[in-house]
Motif scaffolding. Structure first.
Motif, PDB file in Angstrom:
ATOM      1  N   ALA A 223       0.829  -1.209   0.000  1.00  0.00           N
ATOM      2  CA  ALA A 223       0.000   0.000   0.000  1.00  0.00           C
ATOM      3  C   ALA A 223       0.863   1.258   0.000  1.00  0.00           C
ATOM      4  N   THR A 224       1.933   1.246   0.797  1.00  0.00           N
ATOM      5  CA  THR A 224       2.811   2.417   0.883  1.00  0.00           C
ATOM      6  C   THR A 224       3.556   2.635  -0.432  1.00  0.00           C
ATOM      7  N   LYS A 225       4.037   1.556  -1.039  1.00  0.00           N
ATOM      8  CA  LYS A 225       4.737   1.685  -2.318  1.00  0.00           C
ATOM      9  C   LYS A 225       3.806   2.156  -3.430  1.00  0.00           C
ATOM     10  N   ALA A 226       2.523   1.778  -3.337  1.00  0.00           N
ATOM     11  CA  ALA A 226       1.567   2.182  -4.372  1.00  0.00           C
ATOM     12  C   ALA A 226       1.169   3.653  -4.256  1.00  0.00           C
ATOM     13  N   CYS A 227       1.277   4.222  -3.064  1.00  0.00           N
ATOM     14  CA  CYS A 227       0.753   5.572  -2.839  1.00  0.00           C
ATOM     15  C   CYS A 227       1.823   6.642  -2.613  1.00  0.00           C
TER      16      CYS A 227
END
Length: 394
Positions: A223-227
């Motif tokens: 989630a962090t890498k996507a956002c």
């Protein structure tokens, strides 16, 4: 001071509202204050705040107010409705309570003050309000607080999960690592639970994030890498969770070796589980003496423990280059130690080395999040549980 003036001041009434009648029922210990709208020409729409023409009067509604001595005080009023050209027929917002509430602002404030000190069940017994009523008061208070919260750029955040029911039911907790303030509570601990928080942030808030401290849970990483842009430079894996991963590996080696030694009648590892997991500085003198012979032996567990302890001493570096150099040396040793559980743990560390280096250089940990989780569990115990996920989140 007259009774009417006293109630008027406590309610904060303003035009066009006035007190029409104030009656007492001594037998029921009940006080009823009837309010009336004296001017219907200047009523405004609750949606757009535009002055609109009067439409009609609704049937009388009641609100619980602060008790007057031993008398339960009830406000009664017929609330006007207006006809807005944009929003249609709407009920006017009264000045003493929320639209959906059956309790005045003053009464809700009183309940919130006591809920901080007592359980919902205790408040329900003392005030004669149902569970749903108190839960609604808490929920509205939280919503009002969130509405007043200004947009802020938070540099260091912590992400962690906390269970709210048995059978792996979790909430995702996002908090400010610097102030310990909870920023977001999401249902579940999957990728979507964290992405929902990132998606409600402005570009400036996303850009201002300096570090995201978390455990090595794949969903939070994805989630962090996507956002977040440059997420690999901001994700920090907590030292405690890395130590737990290595500690579990040492315990697996101990269990395997203890099982083999017992077959030959050797009980040297019996009762030594927590010695291998405990940090030497935290041991008593007696424990250190007993452990000295074990850790200097030729046991495979002693070798695994040495690997773990060496990693524990690699968190003090100040530059990324030196930290990377010695962690890679440690990885070579751990991968060649011929202990399968340690090799698997070393592979986990290798896959997450970027986040470990970030945590070392940025000097952040998930300690604040663990503290918040402890307080959440205390609240759960004091509340004697919650009926649903929404209540637990507020």
């Amino acid at each position: 001071m007259s009774k009417t003036t006293s109630v008027d001041k406590s309610l904060g009434l303003r035009a066009p509202w006035e007190i029409l009648e104030d009656t007492y029922d001594d037998q029921a210990k009940r006080r009823t204050v009837t309010l009336t709208c004296t001017d219907t020409s200047s009523l405004s729409c609750p949606k757009c705040d535009k002055v609109c023409p009067f439409y009609d009067l609704r049937t009388a509604r009641q609100w619980r107010h602060l008790d007057t001595c031993k008398y339960q005080t009830i406000l009664v009023a017929r609330v006007p409705r207006i006809k807005c050209s944009e929003h249609g027929v709407k009920t006017v917002q009264v000045c003493w309570a929320d639209t959906s509430s059956r309790y005045t602002y003053d009464f809700e404030e009183y309940v919130i003050g006591w809920v901080k000190e007592a359980s919902i069940l205790a408040m329900s017994r003392q005030l004669g309000i149902g569970w749903k009523g108190i839960a609604g008061i808490i929920r509205r208070a939280v919503m009002r607080g969130l509405a007043r919260r200004k947009e802020q750029v938070v540099a260091n955040i912590c992400v962690d999960e906390v269970s709210y029911r048995k059978r792996h039911k979790y909430l995702t907790i996002v908090s400010n690592a610097d102030t310990g303030t909870v920023l977001y509570v999401g249902i579940g601990r999957d990728k979507l639970a964290l992405m929902s928080w990132y998606q409600q942030l402005s570009p400036a808030q996303l850009e201002g994030i300096r570090s995201v401290s978390m455990d090595m849970w794949p969903a939070y990483i994805q989630a962090t890498k996507a956002c977040l842009a440059n997420a690999n430079e901001k994700i920090c894996f907590d030292r405690f969770h890395v130590a737990k991963c290595l500690g579990d590996a040492v315990d697996k080696v101990r269990r395997q070796e203890h099982k083999e030694l017992r077959k030959s009648g050797n009980q040297i590892l019996t009762g030594s589980k927590y010695m291998w997991l405990k940090s030497p500085p935290n041991m008593s003198i007696k424990q250190k003496r007993a452990f000295q012979a074990l850790r200097t032996s030729t046991l495979r567990t002693a070798r695994a423990w040495a690997v773990k302890e060496t990693a524990r001493n690699l968190w003090h570096y100040k530059t990324r280059g030196w930290a990377r150099k010695y962690w890679k040396k440690w990885l070579i040793w751990a991968m060649r130690c011929r202990l399968e559980p340690m090799k698997k743990a070393a592979q986990t560390v290798k896959n997450h080395l970027y986040g470990i280096l970030n945590a070392i250089i940025l000097k952040v940990s998930n300690g604040p999040a663990e503290s918040i989780n402890s307080r959440i569990k205390t609240i759960k115990v004091r509340a004697r549980g919650f009926r649903n996920k929404t209540d637990s989140r507020t």
